[in-house]
Design an enzyme around this catalytic site. Structure first.
Site, PDB file in Angstrom:
ATOM      1  N   ASP A 195       0.888  -1.162   0.000  1.00 48.39           N
ATOM      2  CA  ASP A 195       0.000   0.000   0.000  1.00 48.39           C
ATOM      3  C   ASP A 195       0.927   1.213   0.000  1.00 48.39           C
ATOM      4  OD1 ASP A 195      -2.252   1.687   0.245  1.00 48.39           O
ATOM      5  OD2 ASP A 195      -2.013   1.724   2.428  1.00 48.39           O
ATOM      6  N   GLU A 228      -1.125  -1.635  -4.819  1.00 49.05           N
ATOM      7  CA  GLU A 228      -2.352  -0.865  -5.047  1.00 49.05           C
ATOM      8  C   GLU A 228      -2.069   0.252  -6.043  1.00 49.05           C
ATOM      9  OE1 GLU A 228      -5.286  -0.114  -1.785  1.00 49.05           O
ATOM     10  OE2 GLU A 228      -4.659   1.947  -2.165  1.00 49.05           O
ATOM     11  N   ASP A 256      -2.233   1.049   7.280  1.00 49.09           N
ATOM     12  CA  ASP A 256      -1.465   0.877   6.045  1.00 49.09           C
ATOM     13  C   ASP A 256      -1.019  -0.577   5.867  1.00 49.09           C
ATOM     14  OD1 ASP A 256      -1.349   3.676   5.040  1.00 49.09           O
ATOM     15  OD2 ASP A 256      -0.341   4.001   6.945  1.00 49.09           O
TER      16      ASP A 256
END
Length: 164
Positions: free
Chosen positions: A7, A66, A138
């Site tokens: 992420d 991502e 996160d």
């Protein structure tokens, strides 16, 4: 199969490592690379070095990242994209196959709603991986990216096996 989920962020990059055996998934590690440097190029180096350290320590087979989500602030999106690039380059430096997923797709795969919030994602990650410890948001997002990739990978393998 060991999957590293990322992420990305220019200040905090989450990572999550899972092992996948059949349809079973288990968490190996999760955490954050924190970029505390003031100047942006130094933050990118911290992201690169941190992700490379995770790759070298946990030896994943694949990496899932991502994709950048652009809302209103173009400058933030550009910085996020650069941090994402630094993380991807760390994986590529070890010849990892890189897979990319939109945030909505990750949320859909785990929660069933593409508009789920971070706390709903975190809750599902903890349930599906049987994690009792606290996870930074996160890190849970990164685990979600890895889990999303595991689901899509298994589906692709099943579909490929069904074609004569």
């Amino acid at each position: 199969m060991r999957i590293l989920g990322i992420d990305p962020g220019s200040r905090t990059t989450g990572f999550g490592v899972i092992d996948v055996t059949g349809s079973a998934m288990s968490m190996v590690a999760a955490g954050c690379v924190r970029s505390i440097a003031e100047d942006f190029p130094s933050r990118l180096k911290i992201v690169y070095d941190g992700v490379l350290e995770v790759v070298n320590e946990y030896l994943p087979d694949e990496m899932a990242v991502e994709q950048v989500f652009v809302q209103k602030n173009a400058d933030s999106a550009l910085k996020l994209g650069q941090a994402r690039g630094a993380a991807i380059c760390a994986g590529l430096s070890r010849d990892l196959p890189i897979h990319e997923y939109a945030a909505r797709r990750v949320k859909q795969a785990l929660v069933g709603k593409g508009g789920a919030d971070k706390y709903q994602v975190q809750h599902m990650v903890k349930i599906l991986l049987n994690v009792r410890a606290e996870l930074p948001l996160d890190a849970s997002d990164a685990l979600a990216v890895a889990m999303c990739h595991a689901h899509y990978r298994q589906t692709r393998e099943r579909l490929a096996g069904s074609i004569p």
